[in-house]
Motif scaffolding. Structure first.
Motif: not given
Length: 328
Positions: A206, A210-212, A214-216, A218-219
């Motif tokens: 992630l 991650g594409r966003t 927020v996603g990165r 979170t990872g």
């Protein structure tokens, strides 16, 4: 005719209600028995991820699956028949066996506390006692075998605790409850273990793919949090083990007429409740847990030299009577 049919329907309805009540009772008893074994369950969850440390990511879930299958085999093919036979032929043995298992939990927990305080001594001992093979395939086999052996000990404690929580159930209901406990606890433990061991891989994927934003983020948060999660799980598992083991031993002693310690703990708990009446039963329960924890830790610390100087050498001597065949 209609009266007879209505009477038959009433009988069927009554039987259905009885069956439903029986099923509900079995489910409730299974939940109760599972909760009684919480300390051993938490420790099982905390211990197992260590067995996949050092392997490639593609081997982690297969190893967890193999250990889970071994755990079910332990519970259903060995421990369940033994528990039912014990309940049927020698119920008087349940309390002594529980006390032995409780003392073992105290010892295991106290040993972990000792390792945390004196890590260098513990690591040196592990390196000497458990040399690691160089072959990855052989290492995996030894890790899986060791995990299943450890699971057998913890599963025996879980099944005995569960059995002790079912003294008034008929034989078939005891069997059904123990089967539900075996499958439920195994699924919960190894499902949680699978999530734990793959959480860092998920976080890494992630964070890097991650594409966003927020996603990165979170990872990255998962990667940062996992070491803390593992450490917290280990601490909670150790505390739960000592608490449950101490409580089992104290309650068992009371059952044999040595109830002074149990009465002392009750007096301490009531005193705590009187000092903080606003917290009511919560503070009483907390005081009881802490007292069980302290006494369990004391017992475990006493057992460490006993295990090292007496039980360990005796076990090695027994195993030496049955040497393994030399490998080709």
């Amino acid at each position: 005719m209609s009266v007879g049919l209505l009477g038959l329907l009433d009988d069927v309805t009554a039987l259905a209600k009885v069956a439903a009540a029986s099923i509900d009772d079995v489910a409730g008893q299974a939940a109760k028995a599972g909760l009684k074994a919480a300390g051993a369950v938490i420790d099982d969850t905390a211990v197992t991820p260590n067995y996949v440390t050092g392997f490639s990511a593609d081997r982690e879930l297969p190893i967890v699956w193999r250990i889970a299958v071994g755990s079910i085999r332990n519970k259903l093919l060995i421990l369940l028949p033994a528990a039912l036979a014990l309940s049927f032929f020698a119920p008087w043995l349940i309390t002594p066996l529980l006390m032995i298992g409780g003392a073992y939990l105290c010892y295991e927990g106290a040993e972990k506390v000792f390792e945390a305080i004196f890590p260098h001594e513990a690591h040196a001992h592990e390196a000497e006692a458990l040399p690691q093979p160089a072959d990855p395939g052989k290492l995996e086999e030894e890790r899986v075998a060791g995990a299943i052996q450890t699971d057998f000990i913890l599963s025996a404690e879980i099944m005995t605790i569960a059995l002790a929580a079912l003294p008034d159930l008929p034989f078939w209901e005891q069997a059904l409850v123990l089967v539900i406990v075996a499958f439920g606890i195994t699924a919960a433990v190894y499902g949680a273990v699978a999530l734990i061991v793959k959480a860092d891989d998920f976080g890494l994927a992630l964070a890097s793919k991650g594409r966003t934003g927020v996603g990165r983020a979170t990872g990255r948060g998962i990667l940062i949090a996992m070491p803390w999660v593992m450490q917290t799980l280990s601490i909670v598992g150790t505390a739960a083990m000592i608490w449950v083991g101490g409580g089992i031993v104290i309650h068992g002693l009371a059952g044999f007429g040595f109830d002074q310690i149990e009465h002392l703990i009750e007096a301490i708990a009531h005193g705590a409740e009187e000092m903080l009446p606003a917290l009511g039963g919560f503070i009483e329960g907390l005081a009881t847990i802490l007292a069980d924890l302290v006494l369990g830790l004391a017992l475990g610390l006493v057992l460490i030299p006993v295990a090292g100087k007496l039980i360990g050498p005796a076990w090695k001597a027994i195993r030496g009577l049955f040497p393994r065949k030399a490998e080709a």
